[in-house]
Design an enzyme around this catalytic site. Structure first.
Site, PDB file in Angstrom:
ATOM      1  CD  GLU A 135      20.088  42.053  10.558  1.00 48.18           C
ATOM      2  OE1 GLU A 135      21.138  42.537   9.874  1.00 48.18           O
ATOM      3  OE2 GLU A 135      18.956  42.355  10.116  1.00 48.18           O
ATOM      4  CD  GLU A 148       8.941  40.916  16.233  1.00 48.67           C
ATOM      5  OE1 GLU A 148      10.109  40.762  16.279  1.00 48.67           O
ATOM      6  OE2 GLU A 148       8.064  40.871  15.444  1.00 48.67           O
TER       7      GLU A 148
HETATM    8  N1  THU Z   1      12.904  40.766  12.197  1.00 49.08           N
HETATM    9  C1  THU Z   1      12.327  41.131  13.378  1.00 49.08           C
HETATM   10  O1  THU Z   1      13.106  41.567  14.377  1.00 49.08           O
HETATM   11  N2  THU Z   1      11.185  40.795  13.456  1.00 49.08           N
HETATM   12  C2  THU Z   1      10.124  40.136  12.689  1.00 49.08           C
HETATM   13  O2  THU Z   1       9.281  39.649  13.054  1.00 49.08           O
HETATM   14  C3  THU Z   1      10.831  40.246  11.329  1.00 49.08           C
HETATM   15  C4  THU Z   1      12.050  40.037  11.064  1.00 49.08           C
HETATM   16  C5  THU Z   1      14.345  41.266  11.599  1.00 49.08           C
HETATM   17  C6  THU Z   1      15.273  40.028  11.620  1.00 49.08           C
HETATM   18  C7  THU Z   1      16.111  40.710  10.647  1.00 49.08           C
HETATM   19  O3  THU Z   1      17.211  41.224  11.397  1.00 49.08           O
HETATM   20  C8  THU Z   1      15.444  41.819  10.112  1.00 49.08           C
HETATM   21  O4  THU Z   1      14.466  42.007  10.597  1.00 49.08           O
HETATM   22  C9  THU Z   1      15.235  41.437   8.529  1.00 49.08           C
HETATM   23  O5  THU Z   1      14.772  40.241   8.267  1.00 49.08           O
END
Ligand code: THU
Length: 137
Positions: free
Chosen positions: A48, A59
């Site tokens: 993030e 992914e």
């Molecule tokens: N997130 C992922 O890593 N993969 C996904 O397919 C959906 C969302 C993460 C993004 C963010 O850091 C957190 O999950 C909350 O949305």
């Protein structure tokens, strides 16, 4: 290695990668493990950012790591997500952006393993997750 062992190993590596998530804003940790056609496994976690939009999903971290190392042919991916510091309570299907990125490199039959624990794994096909995908005819 048998298919069952491979899926279990992918699940283990997705859960392991999840432990490295950098998610101070959402508190939601995701891990992924991507298997290449020639048997390598690339792990990824969500990363993030204080400005939010630069955030990268687990992914895509795994896929971009693999592609940047010269791998473009993939066999399967496992994904595990949930509240940071806790065991995943639910299956965590990939977001729309990650589905589109998978479609770039993987066949519609590509298996996406959703992981709650090493024992609880559900298989989806990319074509079910992203029907009628965009193509530039
Ligand atoms: N997130 C992922 O890593 N993969 C996904 O397919 C959906 C969302 C993460 C993004 C963010 O850091 C957190 O999950 C909350 O949305």
């Amino acid at each position: 290695m048998s298919d069952d062992h491979l899926v279990s190993e992918l699940a283990r590596q997705a859960l392991e990668a999840r432990g490295r998530a950098y998610a101070p804003y959402s508190g939601f940790a995701v891990g992924a493990a991507l298997l290449t056609k020639d048997g390598n496994i690339f792990q990824g976690c969500n990363i993030e950012n204080v400005a939010f939009t630069p955030t990268n999903c687990a992914e895509r971290t795994a896929i971009f790591k693999a592609v940047s190392e010269g791998y473009r042919e993939f066999e399967a991916i496992a994904v595990a997500g949930g509240k940071q510091g806790k065991e995943p309570k639910h299956f965590c299907p990939p977001c729309g952006v990650c589905r589109q990125v998978m479609m770039e490199f993987c066949s519609p039959e590509f298996p996406v393993y959703l992981v709650k624990s090493q024992q609880e794994v559900k298989c989806c096909r990319l074509k079910e997750l992203l029907p009628a995908a965009f193509e530039s005819f």
